[in-house]
Design an enzyme around this catalytic site. Structure first.
Site, mmCIF file in Angstrom:
data_model
loop_
_atom_site.group_PDB
_atom_site.id
_atom_site.type_symbol
_atom_site.label_atom_id
_atom_site.label_comp_id
_atom_site.label_asym_id
_atom_site.label_seq_id
_atom_site.Cartn_x
_atom_site.Cartn_y
_atom_site.Cartn_z
ATOM 1 N N CYS A 2 -4.937 -62.449 -12.566
ATOM 2 C CA CYS A 2 -4.110 -63.115 -13.569
ATOM 3 C C CYS A 2 -3.163 -62.131 -14.235
ATOM 4 O O CYS A 2 -3.264 -61.805 -15.412
ATOM 5 C CB CYS A 2 -5.003 -63.831 -14.572
ATOM 6 S SG CYS A 2 -5.830 -65.205 -13.761
ATOM 7 N N GLU A 3 -2.304 -61.616 -13.414
ATOM 8 C CA GLU A 3 -1.201 -60.730 -13.777
ATOM 9 C C GLU A 3 -0.202 -60.959 -12.650
ATOM 10 O O GLU A 3 -0.568 -61.506 -11.612
ATOM 11 C CB GLU A 3 -1.602 -59.242 -13.722
ATOM 12 C CG GLU A 3 -2.642 -58.793 -14.706
ATOM 13 C CD GLU A 3 -2.107 -58.574 -16.109
ATOM 14 O OE1 GLU A 3 -0.874 -58.503 -16.281
ATOM 15 O OE2 GLU A 3 -2.937 -58.498 -17.021
ATOM 16 N N GLY A 5 -3.323 -34.533 -0.365
ATOM 17 C CA GLY A 5 -4.245 -35.669 -0.425
ATOM 18 C C GLY A 5 -3.725 -36.748 0.502
ATOM 19 O O GLY A 5 -4.247 -37.006 1.589
ATOM 20 N N GLU A 14 -2.723 -28.155 -0.893
ATOM 21 C CA GLU A 14 -3.745 -29.123 -1.303
ATOM 22 C C GLU A 14 -3.249 -30.553 -1.129
ATOM 23 O O GLU A 14 -3.053 -31.262 -2.107
ATOM 24 C CB GLU A 14 -4.168 -28.849 -2.745
ATOM 25 C CG GLU A 14 -2.987 -28.632 -3.661
ATOM 26 C CD GLU A 14 -3.353 -28.069 -5.017
ATOM 27 O OE1 GLU A 14 -4.202 -27.166 -5.087
ATOM 28 O OE2 GLU A 14 -2.771 -28.534 -5.999
ATOM 29 N N TYR A 19 3.532 -47.901 -8.962
ATOM 30 C CA TYR A 19 4.718 -47.087 -8.723
ATOM 31 C C TYR A 19 5.582 -47.543 -7.562
ATOM 32 O O TYR A 19 6.242 -46.737 -6.920
ATOM 33 C CB TYR A 19 4.444 -45.589 -8.672
ATOM 34 C CG TYR A 19 3.153 -45.086 -8.068
ATOM 35 C CD1 TYR A 19 2.355 -44.214 -8.815
ATOM 36 C CD2 TYR A 19 2.751 -45.412 -6.779
ATOM 37 C CE1 TYR A 19 1.187 -43.696 -8.280
ATOM 38 C CE2 TYR A 19 1.573 -44.890 -6.247
ATOM 39 C CZ TYR A 19 0.806 -44.042 -7.008
ATOM 40 O OH TYR A 19 -0.337 -43.524 -6.490
HETATM 41 C C1 LIG Z 1 -2.949 -35.258 -6.731
HETATM 42 C C2 LIG Z 1 -2.855 -33.831 -6.495
HETATM 43 C C3 LIG Z 1 -2.623 -33.353 -5.205
HETATM 44 C C4 LIG Z 1 -2.425 -34.242 -4.011
HETATM 45 O O1 LIG Z 1 -1.227 -34.928 -4.021
HETATM 46 P P1 LIG Z 1 -0.801 -35.826 -2.761
HETATM 47 O O2 LIG Z 1 0.522 -36.360 -3.126
HETATM 48 O O3 LIG Z 1 -1.812 -36.889 -2.592
HETATM 49 O O4 LIG Z 1 -0.769 -34.944 -1.581
HETATM 50 C C5 LIG Z 1 -2.592 -31.983 -5.052
HETATM 51 N N1 LIG Z 1 -2.762 -31.142 -6.096
HETATM 52 C C6 LIG Z 1 -2.979 -31.570 -7.352
HETATM 53 C C7 LIG Z 1 -3.173 -30.594 -8.435
HETATM 54 C C8 LIG Z 1 -3.022 -32.934 -7.588
HETATM 55 O O5 LIG Z 1 -3.232 -33.357 -8.847
#
Ligand SMILES: *Cc1c(COP(=O)(O)O)cnc(C)c1O
Length: 410
Positions: free
Chosen positions: A337-338, A270, A268, A311
């Site tokens: 303003c930070e 992102g 999964e 981060y």
């Molecule tokens: C955020 C998240 C991802 C994706 O993480 P990336 O670092 O963006 O690939 C996958 N699984 C879960 C459960 C997440 O919370």
């Protein structure tokens, strides 16, 4: 985005300066071709036939982007019931959505059951709740294998004090709950956070899950989460998905043989899928010299791209208007303003007021983490798809920001 004959060009030869003129700044622009390239890289890396990639849509939850991943064959990973609802709006089938929240209320789980999506449970008390109400609905368990993923504490979620997942050391307890209530566990899951540098860390995590899997006879899938790293700088290490695909395909097939059934292997990602596709363009409002540094100030700030402050992430910054000017050393800051420093001591082609600067790797956790702080509207989003620029989200207005506010009535 590439430099071609001294000018930056987006996919299909599109001129980013023209886009900024048309839509204004700050502006998020995504290239669909880069998303597709990354999606295909990961799908082609595995020779094991039953691999399914779920796009972790919290990285970039625009419906137009989610629809593209659906067309390419991806499933969806959702961390809130609202993301599930958006996924369904984007046309994903319920069975292709994994709902994998953390500390979500039981009412959200009820809603997920109604919608018919796959459900991931990451705490023993929630597993106990499950037995009271949804005993017959199969669930996946999120296991925390306690791997330290990479070096950045803030984004590694596998360590011993992490709030995520059921500790691998609590497996006997989880099993008692499962067995005493007759729950059906059809998946095992881990997600150790971003920034896994090393294929072997992944494999180690997989081995821990395989070991646990022997205790669960009804499995249909194993989800190894994400943690795929993308390069931010020229010499950065990125996850070698091709090596991972090769090593894990063999090992997973072997595990399935031992287990006695061919399981689906899920991931999964992102960031891996959308980070590099995105750029944030912003205009220089002022160049200000102080006693110790030269600040380039922009018409954006931590309200639109918070990752560097949140981060410490690195985003390459270039001058799109004058890429050929002599590089100077700047500290690039926002207009909030930070203290919102995007980057210190960066070499950037000489900047003057009005120049358009660009942040790389802004596709993941860019717009999605943006806010209205300082009451500045959130940027518009453009998706370049098949050589054409599509406005996929309008710039927010002051009217948008007050639309849910109500006056005090006597
Ligand atoms: C955020 C998240 C991802 C994706 O993480 P990336 O670092 O963006 O690939 C996958 N699984 C879960 C459960 C997440 O919370």
């Amino acid at each position: 985005m590439e430099l071609v004959n001294g000018k930056y060009q987006l996919e299909g030869g599109i001129d980013p300066l023209q886009l900024c003129k048309t839509h204004g700044t700050p502006l998020y622009v995504y290239e669909a071709s880069t998303m597709q390239r990354q999606y295909e890289r990961i799908t082609k890396a595995f020779t094991y036939p039953k691999v399914h990639i779920h796009y972790a849509c919290k990285a970039l939850t625009n419906l137009a982007v989610m629809r593209l991943f659906r067309e390419w064959g991806a499933g969806l990973d959702c961390v809130s019931i609202q993301e599930v609802q958006l996924g369904i709006m984007a046309g994903f089938k319920a069975e292709d959505i994994l709902y994998t929240p953390n500390f979500a209320g039981f009412d959200e789980f009820d809603e997920a059951v109604k919608l018919g999506v796959k459900i991931n449970i990451d705490a023993i008390p929630m597993l106990e709740n499950w037995g009271l109400k949804h005993k017959d609905i199969p669930v996946c368990l999120r296991i925390n294998p306690h791997l330290m993923a990479g070096g950045n504490e803030k984004i590694s979620v596998g360590h011993i004090d992490s709030k995520f997942g059921i500790s691998i050391h609590q497996l006997p307890h989880a099993l008692r709950v499962v067995e005493s209530q007759g729950l059906i566990v059809d998946g095992l899951h881990m997600h150790t956070g971003s920034d896994i540098l090393d294929v072997d860390v992944f494999i180690r995590g997989a081995e821990i899950l395989f070991e646990a899997a022997r205790k669960f006879p009804n499995l249909k899938y194993i989800d190894l989460g994400s943690g795929f790293k993308v390069p931010y700088k020229v010499d950065d290490i990125e996850t070698d998905v091709e090596e991972l695909g090769e090593k894990l395909s063999t090992r997973f097939a072997q595990f399935c043989e031992e287990y006695g059934r061919e399981l689906t292997l899920m991931f999964e990602p992102g960031k891996f899928l959308v980070s590099e596709s995105g750029h944030l363009f912003a205009r220089c409002t002022l160049v200000k010299q102080t006693t110790s540094t030269v600040f380039v100030g922009l018409d954006t700030g931590l309200n639109h791209l918070i990752r560097p402050m949140f981060y410490g992430s690195y985003h390459k910054i270039v001058n799109v208007t004058e890429p050929q000017f002599k590089p100077r050393i700047y500290t690039v800051v926002g207009n909030i303003c930070e203290t919102d420093t995007f980057g210190s001591d960066r070499r950037i082609a000489e900047v003057v007021e009005g120049d358009i600067l660009c942040f790389y790797n802004a596709g993941a956790y860019g717009w999605m983490m943006s806010s209205n702080y300082n009451s500045r509207p959130r940027p518009a989003e453009v998706l370049i798809y098949n050589g054409k620029a599509h406005l996929i989200r309008k710039r927010e207005t002051v009217a948008d920001m007050v639309q849910n506010q109500l006056p005090v009535t006597p």
